[in-house]
Design an enzyme around this catalytic site. Structure first.
Site, short mmCIF file in Angstrom:
data_model
loop_
_atom_site.label_atom_id
_atom_site.label_comp_id
_atom_site.label_asym_id
_atom_site.label_seq_id
_atom_site.Cartn_x
_atom_site.Cartn_y
_atom_site.Cartn_z
N LYS A 113 67.64 -15.48 29.22
CA LYS A 113 67.25 -14.48 28.21
C LYS A 113 65.87 -14.80 27.66
O LYS A 113 65.46 -15.96 27.65
CB LYS A 113 68.25 -14.52 27.05
CG LYS A 113 69.61 -13.93 27.32
CD LYS A 113 70.50 -14.03 26.09
CE LYS A 113 71.89 -13.51 26.36
NZ LYS A 113 71.94 -12.07 26.68
N ARG B 56 82.02 -10.75 31.27
CA ARG B 56 83.00 -10.07 32.12
C ARG B 56 83.59 -11.02 33.15
O ARG B 56 84.72 -10.83 33.60
CB ARG B 56 82.38 -8.82 32.75
CG ARG B 56 81.23 -9.08 33.67
CD ARG B 56 80.35 -7.86 33.89
NE ARG B 56 79.46 -7.60 32.77
CZ ARG B 56 78.58 -6.59 32.73
NH1 ARG B 56 78.51 -5.73 33.73
NH2 ARG B 56 77.81 -6.43 31.68
N1 BES Z 1 76.39 -11.74 25.15
C1 BES Z 1 75.62 -10.75 25.81
C2 BES Z 1 75.69 -9.39 25.15
C3 BES Z 1 75.06 -9.27 23.78
C4 BES Z 1 73.80 -8.73 23.63
C5 BES Z 1 75.76 -9.61 22.63
C6 BES Z 1 73.25 -8.58 22.38
C7 BES Z 1 75.20 -9.46 21.39
C8 BES Z 1 73.94 -8.93 21.26
C9 BES Z 1 76.11 -10.59 27.25
O1 BES Z 1 76.61 -11.73 27.84
C10 BES Z 1 74.94 -10.16 28.05
O2 BES Z 1 74.02 -10.92 28.18
N2 BES Z 1 74.99 -8.94 28.59
C11 BES Z 1 73.92 -8.42 29.36
C12 BES Z 1 74.50 -7.79 30.60
C13 BES Z 1 73.48 -7.35 31.60
C14 BES Z 1 72.82 -8.56 32.25
C15 BES Z 1 74.14 -6.50 32.65
C16 BES Z 1 73.17 -7.38 28.54
O3 BES Z 1 73.84 -6.60 27.83
O4 BES Z 1 71.96 -7.37 28.57
MN MN Z 2 75.08 -12.90 28.73
#
Ligand code: BES
Ligand code: MN
Ligand code: ZN
Length: 499
Positions: free
Chosen positions: A278, A352
């Site tokens: 990230k 997931r």
């Molecule tokens: N934990 C994150 C989702 C999240 C984002 C929670 C912002 C709280 C605030 C999750 O694991 C994630 O990183 N999801 C990705 C999925 C994508 C790579 C398909 C996302 O939503 O960007």
């Molecule tokens: Mn994630």
């Protein structure tokens, strides 16, 4: 915090801060003192009457007026309930939260709360419940990691002022509300803990301790047992971290052999994204990626206090998601607990992956229904912000039941469609399914991924990424973790236990 009910008049309150809730609109606040406050206002030399006459206080939502009368209570706080007609439990909960927050800010150790009967025609049981919940919510602080406290002191006692004939009903509501407040505080404390202090092993220890305190069964699987179960998707996420994963099972049995409600909570104690790292901005918020797990544990705290006649199983896959030489890579394929193979396109779509193993594991309990809670997608934050939890599932009746529980609990859910047309987005070139479905409909394709692992049990998925924490200070909720899910799940469970 002690929460109690007292039959009597508001002017008899001995609290360090007496809060008086009044609504606007519907004729509830006029320009003169309502009858229920006549005696109090005489004691206060007409201060309330003047605040109303000048319209300095109108009863608007989140409006407050704090004053220090020469006679009677040390502090009086008028709190607005807003325009809604009729005023509901959510407005009263919010007013109580605001009152408790103001009480902690000024350093008042005891709070009296009185809802003027002219403002709302609500059941005394409901009022006491939401006041207890709100008081817990508004007074919550987290000071464990400071050398010197920032807040002036904790709110030690809350007294709900009611009438003599409504005392018993209020007592019943107080009991539930106090339990919910404890559960929500438990969840928020856990959410708030930094990743270094609360790795998967600590989450498991907390669960164990909870089980011991309330006398229900908690089992924890370590890495070896997770391997033996074949939970390879959970292992794939965990393999980049020095911290080993855990798989936590909680079993509350309040009703013999009947089918259990199964709650599944995402327990990523820190989500860096892994190899699909990230960006740095706001990455610290990813300590909250175990908020689903916190909601499940907080709900079990409530169950321990309330002991309803129902069976509930909690499942928490817990891990970190970090990059390293041993981390799972984009393009890797894993065989999940269910036997289905998954191509990992993006290691940041880890929630997931750990949930799919938990969902297929849930089948062995033959549950009445499965509800999972997860901070799953950034897309749900874009879609709904912090005002509603994203809801998906395979059973319209269950989804309606959850929406109803959420509305009553002040944790509203908004449904997104899991239409068949979205399914092709998660087709893989090499495996049964892939873990991302592209940029469009990101929350729905995540929901579709989960759906692949539940078969035909009634199932609901709550994407709490937008509601689990807030980055803004709100009148009734401080910036930080919200404990979302605890109130909704407790309401859902109590309703099922009663019906
Ligand atoms: N934990 C994150 C989702 C999240 C984002 C929670 C912002 C709280 C605030 C999750 O694991 C994630 O990183 N999801 C990705 C999925 C994508 C790579 C398909 C996302 O939503 O960007
Ligand atoms: Mn994630
Ligand atoms: Zn995550």
């Amino acid at each position: 915090m002690r929460i109690s009910v007292k039959a009597g008049a508001p002017e008899e309150s001995k609290a360090a801060l007496l809060a008086i809730a009044m609504g606007a609109g519907g004729g509830t606040v006029r320009r003169s003192t309502p009858d229920s406050l006549a005696r109090l206002d005489r004691l206060l030399k007409g201060e309330i009457g003047r605040l109303l006459a000048t319209r300095d206080f109108t009863g608007a939502q989140d409006e407050t007026a704090l004053f220090y009368p020469a006679n009677g209570p040390k502090r009086v706080l008028l709190v607005g309930l807003g325009e809604r007609d009729p005023i509901d439990g959510n407005a009263v909960r919010q007013a109580a939260a605001l009152a408790a927050r103001r009480a902690t800010e000024v350093g008042a150790r005891s709070l009296g709360f009185y809802l003027t009967p002219e403002s709302a025609d609500l059941d005394a049981e409901l009022v006491a419940r939401v006041v207890a919940e709100g008081a817990g919510q508004g007074s919550w602080t987290y000071e464990h990691l400071r050398s010197k406290r920032e807040s002036k002191g904790d709110l030690n006692s809350v007294t709900i002022v009611t009438t003599r004939d409504q005392r018993l009903a209020a007592q019943r509501g107080r009991r539930v509300g106090a339990a919910v407040a404890a559960g929500q505080a438990f969840a928020r404390d856990l959410q708030m803990r930094p990743g270094n202090e609360c790795p998967p092993s600590e989450l498991a220890r907390q669960a164990k301790e909870l089980g011991k305190r309330h006398g229900f069964k908690v089992t924890v699987k370590g890495k070896r047992q997770i391997e033996n179960e074949g939970m390879n998707a959970l292992l794939a996420v965990a393999q980049g971290s020095a911290q080993e994963p855990r798989f936590i099972t909680l079993e509350y049995r309040g009703r013999g052999r009947s089918k259990a409600i199964c709650l599944v909570g995402k327990g990523v104690t820190f989500d860096s994204g892994g190899i699909s790292l990230k960006p740095a901005l706001n990455m610290e918020e990813m300590k909250y990626d175990m908020s689903g797990a916190a909601a499940v544990l907080g709900t079990f705290e409530c169950l321990g206090h309330l002991r309803p006649n129902i069976n509930v199983v909690g499942l928490i896959p817990a891990t970190e998601n970090l990059p390293s030489a041993t981390a799972v890579k984009p393009g890797d394929v894993v065989r999940t607990h269910s036997g289905k193979t998954v191509e990992i396109i993006n290691t940041d779509a880890e929630g997931r992956l750990i949930l799919c193993d938990a969902l297929s594991y849930a089948k062995r309990f033959d549950p009445a229904c499965i509800i999972d809670l997860a901070t799953l997608t950034g897309a749900i934050v874009i879609a709904l912000g912090d005002q509603a939890t994203g809801l998906m599932g395979n059973d319209p009746a269950l989804l309606q039941e959850i929406r109803d529980a959420g509305d009553l609990a002040g944790e509203p859910c908004w449904e997104l469609p899991l239409w068949d047309g979205y399914r092709p987005q998660i087709k893989s070139d090499i495996a049964d399914i892939k873990n991302v479905g592209g940029r469009s409909a990101g929350s729905i394709t995540a929901g579709w991924f989960l759906k692949e692992f539940v078969d035909d049990h009634p199932w609901a998925h709550l994407d709490i990424a937008g509601t689990a924490y807030t980055d803004q200070n709100r009148p009734a909720m401080r910036r930080g973790p919200t404990g979302v899910g605890v109130r909704l799940l407790t309401q859902f469970i109590l309703r099922r236990a009663a019906g």
